[in-house]
Design a protein around this motif. Structure first.
Motif, PDB file in Angstrom:
ATOM      1  N   ALA A  87      69.780  34.503  82.635  1.00 32.59           N
ATOM      2  CA  ALA A  87      68.667  34.911  83.489  1.00 32.59           C
ATOM      3  C   ALA A  87      68.807  36.370  83.897  1.00 32.59           C
ATOM      4  N   TYR A  88      70.039  36.798  84.167  1.00 37.36           N
ATOM      5  CA  TYR A  88      70.284  38.214  84.493  1.00 37.36           C
ATOM      6  C   TYR A  88      69.824  39.094  83.334  1.00 37.36           C
ATOM      7  N   ALA A  89      70.182  38.699  82.124  1.00 31.31           N
ATOM      8  CA  ALA A  89      69.777  39.473  80.951  1.00 31.31           C
ATOM      9  C   ALA A  89      68.257  39.511  80.829  1.00 31.31           C
ATOM     10  N   LEU A  90      67.616  38.354  81.013  1.00 30.23           N
ATOM     11  CA  LEU A  90      66.166  38.286  80.801  1.00 30.23           C
ATOM     12  C   LEU A  90      65.388  39.037  81.881  1.00 30.23           C
ATOM     13  N   SER A  91      65.918  39.051  83.107  1.00 30.57           N
ATOM     14  CA  SER A  91      65.125  39.629  84.184  1.00 30.57           C
ATOM     15  C   SER A  91      65.489  41.079  84.476  1.00 30.57           C
ATOM     16  N   LYS A  92      66.728  41.484  84.205  1.00 28.36           N
ATOM     17  CA  LYS A  92      67.142  42.828  84.626  1.00 28.36           C
ATOM     18  C   LYS A  92      67.620  43.719  83.480  1.00 28.36           C
ATOM     19  N   LEU A  93      67.892  43.147  82.325  1.00 29.20           N
ATOM     20  CA  LEU A  93      68.375  43.971  81.207  1.00 29.20           C
ATOM     21  C   LEU A  93      67.348  43.903  80.083  1.00 29.20           C
ATOM     22  N   HIS A  94      67.633  44.589  79.046  1.00 31.61           N
ATOM     23  CA  HIS A  94      66.703  44.606  77.919  1.00 31.61           C
ATOM     24  C   HIS A  94      67.177  43.642  76.839  1.00 31.61           C
ATOM     25  N   VAL A  95      66.372  42.640  76.565  1.00 31.35           N
ATOM     26  CA  VAL A  95      66.723  41.689  75.508  1.00 31.35           C
ATOM     27  C   VAL A  95      65.628  41.700  74.454  1.00 31.35           C
ATOM     28  N   PRO A  96      65.963  42.058  73.215  1.00 33.08           N
ATOM     29  CA  PRO A  96      64.947  42.018  72.168  1.00 33.08           C
ATOM     30  C   PRO A  96      64.460  40.579  71.984  1.00 33.08           C
ATOM     31  N   GLY A  97      63.160  40.424  71.834  1.00 37.92           N
ATOM     32  CA  GLY A  97      62.605  39.093  71.599  1.00 37.92           C
ATOM     33  C   GLY A  97      62.592  38.205  72.821  1.00 37.92           C
ATOM     34  N   HIS A  98      62.512  38.792  74.009  1.00 40.22           N
ATOM     35  CA  HIS A  98      62.564  37.935  75.193  1.00 40.22           C
ATOM     36  C   HIS A  98      61.348  37.037  75.331  1.00 40.22           C
ATOM     37  N   ARG A  99      60.210  37.438  74.719  1.00 35.19           N
ATOM     38  CA  ARG A  99      59.040  36.571  74.755  1.00 35.19           C
ATOM     39  C   ARG A  99      59.290  35.280  73.979  1.00 35.19           C
ATOM     40  N   VAL A 100      59.925  35.433  72.821  1.00 33.72           N
ATOM     41  CA  VAL A 100      60.243  34.259  72.009  1.00 33.72           C
ATOM     42  C   VAL A 100      61.197  33.346  72.781  1.00 33.72           C
ATOM     43  N   ILE A 101      62.157  33.959  73.470  1.00 34.67           N
ATOM     44  CA  ILE A 101      63.119  33.155  74.234  1.00 34.67           C
ATOM     45  C   ILE A 101      62.408  32.393  75.347  1.00 34.67           C
TER      46      ILE A 101
END
Lengths: 272, 324
Positions: A87-101
């Motif tokens: 959740a930290y990665a998804l909300s505060k960092l940049h994760v490629p493909g976060h929409r798919v996740i």
């Protein structure tokens, strides 16, 4: 004057509706305190009062209760360890493909448990980990992890940027920021996620009945109760007493942690 | 302004992602940013977990539906690939059509009653009155209890000879109903399932009502609109997006129900649904009788596809709400 009068009139209706809704639970408690000979009378209160049913249950169900607590706590641990960093990665960092996740997290909550159970059964059977407590912990955690990620990231998204930037300026690494800033601030979310993870693991019947059907005492209370249904079909008193005992943790958590329950419900409102 | 269908086409999606980058970001040749590395590191445990505990079991399930699995397979490991043969077998089975119809009845009747009762209660509890919050909290109890507890209690309440429900009906001179026999078991599990689903509907619809401005009702009241008129002209139309989400989630959750049905009736007679059918074929009969893993996996895969479609619909509904 008039409004007060009308308000109490509504309270009366509310009481009747709540009583109707909770009647099955009242009936369970009522039967659990009724002597065997009187159960078929269907008295509205335990006229032939006894606690014998509970003695029967406690002497046979305690090991299952212990196993359930173990499974519940294990599920809480796995769920928190997996979902908080994600959740930290998804909300505060940049994760490629976060929409798919995010899409996968939504779908994960919709997958029928029986489909998961079938897949788990073949895999567990090949690995030889059927009927094990940790196998069940891992399977049960799949119910709570998507919920955990979504609830955590909804909360973490609201953490002010300045707070994290301040940590960054102080030279904190991402890990340090997560551990010393994000996690302590998210404590309430963690309680909510943990609470639901525990409740769902405690209530799970499907995974327990497929992945841990021959585990003896190392099976959860839902299976203890299920055995009771099979073997003591006519013994409704002890059966209802066992049901009451299996509900106790839910009742305790609901009373003690009502605030967190409400938070979890408004945040996600998801359950099988 | 990306439409949901654009998710299926790769080009606009890439464009959308590029647009999402902060202005002045260097061309793609540039090194991956540190936050991306950190993001990947923090998401890694869940990504691995997802592959091992979702993708792998689901892959196994689909693969099992394409291979002929028997009990011996678990010993010998031999399961010949048969393509879609088992799919044809399942859909041609005399049980298939009745099961689909019963599933539809179970889902639709449950949804209609859960929703209307949940909405009625949400509207009722919206007016604050003494004890309203406590009573509303008590409504959640059935939802949080283990289903095996509720199911067992309903089973006893529906006992044909000594159950409280038949006693109650007897007061009105009605004959006892054999709730859990083959013909009536569908209605027995529908009733219990409606009871289970009311709290969920109440909670979501209540929070939806909270977002409707009280000014609208005041204005309507000044114009002399009756409570009924206010409901149909304000509450119901403004609640439509929440209704869509509630019914969608309710559909998915009802479709996958196994435990309440299995514990009450073991999915016998008219209470067999697709989910309990799959469960019965794979796990139901115990070790002695015929086990049909592949057939169960076929039904499971069908349910999985429905879940996937519903996931897309959910995303579509959610996105349309956000665009408003």
């Amino acid at each position: 004057m008039n409004t007060v009068h009308r308000a109490w009139w509504k309270t009366a209706i509310g009481l009747v509706l709540t009583a109707a809704m909770l009647f099955p639970l009242y009936w369970m408690i009522n039967v659990s305190f009724t002597e065997r000979s009187a159960i078929r009378n269907a008295d509205l209160f335990p006229r032939a009062f006894t606690v014998e049913n509970y003695q029967v249950v406690l002497s046979s169900q305690l090991p299952y209760l212990g196993t359930s607590v173990l499974i519940g706590l294990g599920t809480v641990a796995v769920t928190l360890v997996i979902s908080a960093p994600a959740a930290y990665a998804l909300s505060k960092l940049h994760v490629p493909g976060h929409r798919v996740i995010n899409f996968m997290l939504i779908v994960a909550q919709m997958i029928p448990a029986v489909v998961m159970a079938l897949g788990f059964y073949t895999i567990y059977s090949n690995l030889g980990v059927l009927n094990s407590v940790y196998g069940l912990i891992l399977a049960d955690s799949t119910i709570a992890v998507p919920f955990g990620v979504m609830l955590f990231s909804a909360f973490m998204a609201s953490i002010p940027k300045e707070l994290l930037e301040a940590a960054e300026i102080d030279g904190a690494s991402y890990w340090r920021t997560f551990w010393s800033v994000v996690l302590p601030v998210s404590r309430n979310s963690a309680v909510t996620v943990g609470l639901f993870a525990f409740l769902w693991a405690w209530s799970d019947f499907l995974f327990a009945s497929t992945l841990n059907r021959e585990g003896g005492n190392l099976r959860p209370i839902t299976m203890g109760l299920y055995d009771f249904i099979g073997s003591q079909n006519q013994e409704w008193g002890p059966l209802m007493a066992a049901a009451v005992v299996a509900s106790i943790p839910t009742a305790i958590l609901l009373i003690v942690a009502q605030r967190y329950v409400a938070a979890g419900i408004t945040a996600g409102a998801v359950k099988d | 302004m990306s439409t949901p269908s654009s998710a299926a086409r790769p080009l606009p999606k890439v464009a959308a992602r590029r647009r999402g980058q902060p202005p002045g970001d260097a061309p793609r040749r540039r090194r991956i940013r540190p936050t991306t590395w950190a993001g990947l590191a923090f998401i890694a445990p869940m990504a691995i977990y997802f592959c091992v505990f979702y993708v792998y079991p689901l892959y196994e399930n689909v693969s099992m539906s394409l291979h002929r699995f028997t009990r011996a397979t678990f010993v010998t490991g031999a399961a010949p690939f048969v393509g879609t043969t088992i799919y044809t077998e399942v859909t041609n089975s005399p049980l298939f059509v009745p099961t689909v119809i019963q599933t539809a009845i179970f889902v639709i009747v449950s949804l209609v009653f859960q929703y209307t009762i949940g909405l009625g209660l949400a509207v009722f509890f919206r007016r604050h009155f003494p004890l309203s919050e406590v009573l509303r909290a008590l409504f959640l109890v059935p939802w949080l209890l283990p289903i095996i507890v509720s199911a067992t209690t309903w089973q006893w309440m529906m006992d044909a000879e000594n159950g409280i429900i038949n006693r109650f009906l007897g007061v009105f001179g009605m004959d006892p109903i054999w709730w859990l026999n083959n013909d009536h078991s569908l209605w027995a599990v529908v009733i219990a399932n409606i009871w289970l689903g009311i709290p969920f509907n109440l909670v979501i619809l209540y929070s939806g009502l909270q977002n409707i401005s009280a000014d609208l009702y005041e204005a309507a009241a000044i114009d002399g609109a009756s409570a009924w008129r206010q409901f149909w002209s304000i509450t119901f139309p403004l609640l439509k997006p929440v209704t869509a989400i509630t019914l969608l989630l309710g559909f998915v959750y009802t479709l996958k129900v196994v435990d309440i049905i299995w514990i009450m009736s073991m999915g016998t007679g008219s209470s067999q649904t697709l989910a309990t059918w799959a469960y019965a074929m794979a796990f139901g009969k115990g070790s002695s009788s015929v086990i049909r893993y592949s057939q169960a996996a076929v039904v499971g895969t069908v349910l999985l596809v429905v879940a996937l479609i519903m996931g897309f619909v959910y995303l579509f509904v959610q996105r349309r709400q956000e665009e408003r």
